[in-house]
Design an enzyme around this catalytic site. Sequence first.
Site, PDB file in Angstrom:
ATOM      1  N   ARG A  30     -25.811 -11.664   0.726  1.00 14.61           N
ATOM      2  CA  ARG A  30     -25.510 -12.598   1.812  1.00 14.61           C
ATOM      3  C   ARG A  30     -26.760 -13.155   2.472  1.00 14.61           C
ATOM      4  O   ARG A  30     -26.699 -14.163   3.167  1.00 14.61           O
ATOM      5  CB  ARG A  30     -24.585 -11.933   2.829  1.00 14.61           C
ATOM      6  CG  ARG A  30     -23.236 -11.570   2.218  1.00 14.61           C
ATOM      7  CD  ARG A  30     -22.326 -10.842   3.206  1.00 14.61           C
ATOM      8  NE  ARG A  30     -21.125 -10.355   2.532  1.00 14.61           N
ATOM      9  CZ  ARG A  30     -21.014  -9.178   1.950  1.00 14.61           C
ATOM     10  NH1 ARG A  30     -22.048  -8.340   1.954  1.00 14.61           N
ATOM     11  NH2 ARG A  30     -19.909  -8.805   1.361  1.00 14.61           N
ATOM     12  N   GLU A  36     -25.902   6.540   0.617  1.00 16.94           N
ATOM     13  CA  GLU A  36     -25.162   7.716   1.055  1.00 16.94           C
ATOM     14  C   GLU A  36     -25.074   8.735  -0.071  1.00 16.94           C
ATOM     15  O   GLU A  36     -25.201   9.942   0.144  1.00 16.94           O
ATOM     16  CB  GLU A  36     -23.753   7.291   1.497  1.00 16.94           C
ATOM     17  CG  GLU A  36     -22.934   8.435   2.073  1.00 16.94           C
ATOM     18  CD  GLU A  36     -21.569   7.977   2.534  1.00 16.94           C
ATOM     19  OE1 GLU A  36     -20.803   8.836   3.030  1.00 16.94           O
ATOM     20  OE2 GLU A  36     -21.258   6.777   2.394  1.00 16.94           O
TER      21      GLU A  36
END
Length: 256
Positions: free
Chosen positions: A143, A180
């Site tokens: 983006r 993560e």
Amino acid sequence: MMQRAFVFSSSNSISLQLSTPITPPVNAVFPERNRGWIAPYSPLQPPELRLRNYQRALPPLLCSGSDSVTNQQQMASQDERDPRISKISSVIRVIPDFPKPGILFQDITTLLLDIKAFRDTIDLFVERYRGKDISVVAGIEARGFIFGPPIALAIGAKFVPMRKPNKLPGEVISEEYSLEYGTDKMEMHVGAVQAGDRALIIDDLVATGGTLSAAIRLLERVGVHVVECACVIELPELKGRERLGDTPLFVLVSSA
């Protein structure tokens, strides 16, 4: 003198009406479809698109600043008086449980559908960085590729894409960063930037700060000075700002 009247609807969106036509200024940055340029708030601007069917899943977003606590407070005070911030906040859609349960996804595609809000988003960044001697706008996949190029063109800088592995042809340099679960890499073309360049890093959102910090390290390895990181949205509860070290972060809206 141009007169502006603000009309507030029940859906909290902001409509801007002009009582007199204006002539596009010389510093306008948005190209007309066929020729010339369209200035912000121009009568040539297409009608506003209202997204009435989207419901907010979070409290209203607030504007934020960077650099220091004092500067953050001053920047927030200034931006809260700018009606463009409220409009941008109102058209960002929040999708619960996407891409997995427990996540509230900040969807900027609804911002891109609103022509005026999209224009205002670019304008706010351009107003901040024009005249700051920035030579590189580095956009983070994916983006950052949406917001980076128009900002780069408007401030007279080159745009450099920073991509995931095996997306760029030719010789690249890479920087690994933690996720993560596991790790990932960010890559940039060799020779895309030079030592001494002054860079702005742009993305749509800062969460944990992993990709932004990797981009900073990658640019600094080749002698580039990162002036600032900029995002449309910040999720401050994830404390991504803390991973950026001494590099300032500027955001337009922040979740409450």
